[in-house]
Design a protein around this motif. Structure first.
Motif, PDB file in Angstrom:
ATOM      1  N   ASP A 469      35.993  32.119  44.076  1.00 31.11           N
ATOM      2  CA  ASP A 469      34.955  32.682  43.065  1.00 31.11           C
ATOM      3  C   ASP A 469      34.491  33.674  43.560  1.00 31.11           C
ATOM      4  OD1 ASP A 469      36.000  30.689  41.509  1.00 31.11           O
ATOM      5  OD2 ASP A 469      34.313  29.170  41.860  1.00 31.11           O
ATOM      6  N   CYS A 470      33.771  33.595  44.871  1.00 35.91           N
ATOM      7  CA  CYS A 470      32.822  34.612  45.362  1.00 35.91           C
ATOM      8  C   CYS A 470      33.567  35.755  45.863  1.00 35.91           C
ATOM      9  CB  CYS A 470      32.035  34.077  46.380  1.00 35.91           C
ATOM     10  SG  CYS A 470      30.599  33.109  46.178  1.00 35.91           S
ATOM     11  N   ALA A 471      34.986  35.494  46.281  1.00 30.91           N
ATOM     12  CA  ALA A 471      35.883  36.646  46.723  1.00 30.91           C
ATOM     13  C   ALA A 471      36.091  37.487  45.550  1.00 30.91           C
ATOM     14  CB  ALA A 471      37.190  35.920  47.509  1.00 30.91           C
ATOM     15  N   ARG A 472      36.348  36.806  44.534  1.00 31.07           N
ATOM     16  CA  ARG A 472      36.722  37.623  43.164  1.00 31.07           C
ATOM     17  C   ARG A 472      35.671  38.240  42.746  1.00 31.07           C
ATOM     18  NH1 ARG A 472      39.585  32.700  40.001  1.00 31.07           N
ATOM     19  NH2 ARG A 472      41.878  33.214  40.428  1.00 31.07           N
ATOM     20  N   ARG A 473      34.211  37.752  42.683  1.00 33.21           N
ATOM     21  CA  ARG A 473      33.005  38.356  42.263  1.00 33.21           C
ATOM     22  C   ARG A 473      32.501  39.528  43.194  1.00 33.21           C
ATOM     23  NH1 ARG A 473      31.433  32.852  40.753  1.00 33.21           N
ATOM     24  NH2 ARG A 473      30.027  33.060  42.312  1.00 33.21           N
ATOM     25  N   MET A 474      32.172  39.096  44.424  1.00 32.34           N
ATOM     26  CA  MET A 474      31.544  39.989  45.474  1.00 32.34           C
ATOM     27  C   MET A 474      32.327  41.118  45.815  1.00 32.34           C
ATOM     28  SD  MET A 474      29.375  37.134  47.937  1.00 32.34           S
ATOM     29  CE  MET A 474      30.658  36.893  48.936  1.00 32.34           C
ATOM     30  N   LEU A 475      31.832  42.218  46.205  1.00 26.48           N
ATOM     31  CA  LEU A 475      32.263  43.427  46.587  1.00 26.48           C
ATOM     32  C   LEU A 475      32.417  43.470  48.099  1.00 26.48           C
ATOM     33  CD1 LEU A 475      33.492  45.972  45.491  1.00 26.48           C
ATOM     34  CD2 LEU A 475      31.282  47.214  45.985  1.00 26.48           C
ATOM     35  N   TYR A 476      33.446  43.435  48.701  1.00 24.57           N
ATOM     36  CA  TYR A 476      33.840  43.425  50.175  1.00 24.57           C
ATOM     37  C   TYR A 476      34.115  44.754  50.857  1.00 24.57           C
ATOM     38  CZ  TYR A 476      36.712  42.964  54.388  1.00 24.57           C
ATOM     39  OH  TYR A 476      37.265  42.803  55.879  1.00 24.57           O
ATOM     40  N   VAL A 477      33.166  45.337  51.747  1.00 24.53           N
ATOM     41  CA  VAL A 477      33.005  46.717  51.921  1.00 24.53           C
ATOM     42  C   VAL A 477      34.175  46.843  53.032  1.00 24.53           C
ATOM     43  CG1 VAL A 477      31.696  48.467  53.343  1.00 24.53           C
ATOM     44  CG2 VAL A 477      30.598  46.880  51.804  1.00 24.53           C
TER      45      VAL A 477
END
Length: 480
Positions: A469-477
């Protein structure tokens, strides 16, 4: 909902704050430029914890001192005899102004659960400050990047239809029943009604006696204007005007505490702010949330006109999370660490009256292999987070016995239970990346544009740690 932006640092190795071993504390770390409050709630429900803007998750199977996230059900919490002694001692001090060097005669009869006034460790939710990695996050324009990410989410790439997901709940317990609009009875009231039904009229006398037992709120509402001292609590947001106005007092108190209690003076005021003011969360105020909103706060304890304690807390959609607590050592006879925990539970109970899902008190980490850190397990209705299935397991004597046998345990007794928020390779295409300072894309779009990703293994590791869920929502720099 604000856009969460994080830079993953990977595996970290540092000195342990519990056993004092060198380079034996093993963790995963990341810098959070910004975190949506629900995203951080989901992260701590996977074993993450923050210090300023640095987030870390212990590698429990390998590290010297496994750390298990611990929470207390604030609506089921029950005062112990030790808690009542501390509350009575505080009330006597406020009323008469007398400093007690030891508990009142008769206070300890029949009770082996002693507080710090008799030499035992007192309850406080603080942990040693983690050693920060020798890394600097990439410099980005957070507002610009957040705007790009929001635009990207409005035009997602077409994908095969997936079965509808269950609507998320604000609570952190995955096994909890759906939230009902029916007013919730007090836990004590329900227990009394069950006992009355079971025993009938013969229980009326004992039930009446039980019903008269003082609650936490009863103890805390006994202040009077005729008291010699007045204790006032102020809840201030870390980026509010009141925090800045009282910064001189709070920093002086923190410095005194660190020198006296930990023999570790802060380098300067900026070090204090980096540790306890800086936060990746904005003050979010949804219509169905608490009056002060979600985010990071300091709960200040003012004795007359003097600041004697500060509780650093995060108020999230499912909990009040204690970050740190510090106090004036001159008032240690009041067991301020324990008293602060009780005050934070009272705050939680007040918030739950409007936001029923906000009912848990997170105390940070329970470290069974470190005896001085076991005190957190003494709060009634406590649960530990299983480090493999991320389900909450009641902290019982059976769990303690398992941890006595081996310091790392799965905790969940169901061998077939799995992480319901597990990140799988089929989710990889949906992970959001910041490709450069001016564009963001899903992982699928990034590979189509740039070719094979040399940093894929690191990004997959990060995604598994934060959950799908967080991997889909959060923006990975992406720094590759």
């Amino acid at each position: 909902m604000s856009v969460s932006i994080v830079q993953y640092y990977g595996s970290q190795q540092s000195k342990c704050g519990y056993c004092a071993g060198t380079n034996c504390s093993l963790s995963h770390g990341m810098h959070a430029y910004r975190l949506d409050c629900q995203d951080y709630q989901d992260l701590i429900d996977r074993g993450w914890r923050r210090c300023g803007k640095y987030c870390y998750k212990l590698r429990n199977q390998e590290t010297c001192c496994p750390c298990y996230t611990i929470k207390c059900d604030g609506l089921e919490f029950k005062l112990s005899k030790s808690h009542k002694r501390i509350l009575r001692r505080m009330n006597r001090f406020l009323r008469d102004g007398k400093r007690e060097s030891k508990p009142e005669a008769g206070d300890m009869k029949g009770d082996g659960d002693l507080d710090d006034a008799t030499g035992a460790s007192e309850v406080t939710a603080s942990e040693p400050q983690p050693q920060l990695p020798d890394k600097s996050p990439v410099v980005i324009n957070v507002e610009q990047v957040a705007s790009l990410a929001r635009a990207q989410k409005k035009t997602p790439i077409k994908q095969a239809a997936a079965p509808p997901a269950e609507p998320p709940t604000l609570g952190s317990n995955k096994s909890a029943a759906p939230i009902s609009n029916t007013p919730r009875k007090k836990a004590k009231q329900m227990r009394l009604e069950r006992r009355q039904a079971k025993l009938g009229d013969t229980a009326s006398t004992s039930t009446k006696s039980l019903s008269q037992e003082k609650s936490l709120r009863d103890f805390l509402s006994s202040d009077s204007e005729t008291n010699k001292h007045q204790l006032k609590l102020r809840l201030v947001h870390v980026h509010g005007e009141e925090f800045n106005r009282t910064l001189t007092e709070s920093f002086a108190l923190y410095k005194k505490y660190q020198i006296s209690i930990h023999n570790d003076p802060p380098a300067d005021q900026q070090a204090y702010k980096d540790h306890l003011q800086q936060t990746p969360m904005k003050n979010e105020k949804p219509n169905d949330g608490p009056e002060m909103g979600y985010g990071s706060f300091h709960q200040q304890y003012w004795l007359d006109d003097k600041l004697i304690a500060v509780g650093v807390i995060d108020i999230l959609p499912g909990c009040v999370s204690s970050v740190y607590f510090f106090y004036d050592p001159d008032y240690s006879f009041l067991s301020l660490g324990t008293y602060g925990s009780l005050r934070e539970i009272d705050l939680l109970q007040s918030l739950a009256e409007k936001v029923p899902a906000l009912k848990y008190y997170y105390m940070g980490f329970y470290i069974h292999s470190c005896p001085k850190m076991r005190y957190k397990g003494k709060l009634s209705a406590s649960y530990l987070l299983c480090p493999e299935t991320y389900e909450w397991i009641p902290l019982t004597d059976a769990i303690r016995s398992k941890l006595d046998e081996h310091k790392y345990q799965r905790l969940n007794p169901n061998a077939d239970a799995k992480d319901v928020n597990e990140f799988l390779m089929e989710h990889l295409d949906e992970v959001m990346l910041l490709v450069d300072a001016k564009s963001c894309a899903t992982y699928k779009q990034y590979v189509q544009r740039c070719g094979p990703d040399p940093d894929a293994d690191t990004m997959i590791e990060y995604s598994k740690l934060v959950g799908k869920d967080c991997a889909r929502r959060m923006l990975y720099v992406n720094t590759s």
